[in-house]
Design an enzyme around this catalytic site. Structure first.
Site, mmCIF file in Angstrom:
data_model
loop_
_atom_site.group_PDB
_atom_site.id
_atom_site.type_symbol
_atom_site.label_atom_id
_atom_site.label_comp_id
_atom_site.label_asym_id
_atom_site.label_seq_id
_atom_site.Cartn_x
_atom_site.Cartn_y
_atom_site.Cartn_z
ATOM 1 N N HIS A 1 -5.228 -14.415 -4.646
ATOM 2 C CA HIS A 1 -5.385 -14.933 -6.011
ATOM 3 C C HIS A 1 -6.831 -14.870 -6.501
ATOM 4 O O HIS A 1 -7.777 -15.074 -5.744
ATOM 5 C CB HIS A 1 -4.898 -16.383 -6.079
ATOM 6 N N GLY B 1 -11.763 9.411 -1.059
ATOM 7 C CA GLY B 1 -11.938 8.081 -0.491
ATOM 8 C C GLY B 1 -13.303 7.465 -0.694
ATOM 9 O O GLY B 1 -13.415 6.250 -0.895
#
Length: 214
Positions: A139, A70
């Site tokens: 986006h 991680g």
């Protein structure tokens, strides 16, 4: 990716086990794990043993690899240590329950996209990135190499996560914000402004807490 290839997971940890589960959901055979912790040598998870330390990857040249660690900094260091003795082929793992369309999203080698995550349009994801469970990536986002995005993170459009950034569980990032290289947004943080490199932000709204070594 070629699901007929066999996979070795670097990192025998809780997340490593989750990546095992992800790989099995993709129909990929997991040969085993590599980890430098002496205490886990020879341990088996399900049908996949810890085969040795990380540098023993050279004994399995025909396998694919993924680094399931991680921490962005540790993951990058492991990659650099592996690269010092050659370069295996790294797998890119996208859970079948993630919503990702390769026509609209570019994802680099060694990256892991977990179940429930949605990536919309015109997104660039670098190499060896982890995007964990149930995240949304908006986006025109750019996520550079070795970034870690923890579960339930909301990344708005036009956000840039620079190399080795880390975003904690349940955090939210406003549209157009940039996190500098090596920076971190803590769990539950709500980020509304840019973060300088190697800086930790916490809170709602998130504020600078401390700097960390680069």
């Amino acid at each position: 990716m070629d699901v007929s290839k066999r996979l070795i997971i670097v990192g025998f940890s809780g997340f490593g086990k989750e990546v095992y589960w992800l790989a099995r959901r993709l129909g990929i055979t997991v040969v085993g794990f590599l980890d430098d912790n002496p205490a886990v040598q020879g341990v088996t998870y399900r049908d996949s043993p810890v085969l040795g330390t990380v540098d023993s990857w050279v004994n399995y040249p025909d396998c694919l690899y993924v680094i399931a660690v991680g921490s962005p900094r540790i993951r990058k260091k492991i990659y650099e240590n592996i690269a010092a003795s050659g370069m295996p082929q790294f797998a890119t793992l996208i859970d079948p329950a993630a919503v990702v369309n390769s026509e609209f999203v570019s994802i680099g080698e060694g990256s892991i996209i977990c179940a429930g995550t949605i990536l919309t349009v015109d997104i660039v994801v670098g190499a060896h990135v982890i995007i964990n469970l149930n995240c949304t990536i908006g986006h025109d986002a750019v996520i550079r190499d070795f970034v870690t995005v923890a579960p339930l993170v909301a990344v708005s459009g036009n956000v840039k996560l620079s190399e080795c950034c880390e975003v904690g569980t349940g955090a939210s990032i406003r549209q157009g914000v940039t996190l500098g290289q090596g920076s971190m947004l803590g769990m539950g943080g709500v980020l509304t402004k840019n973060v300088a490199e190697n800086t930790v932000f916490f809170g709602n709204p998130a504020k600078a807490f401390k700097t960390i070594a680069g």
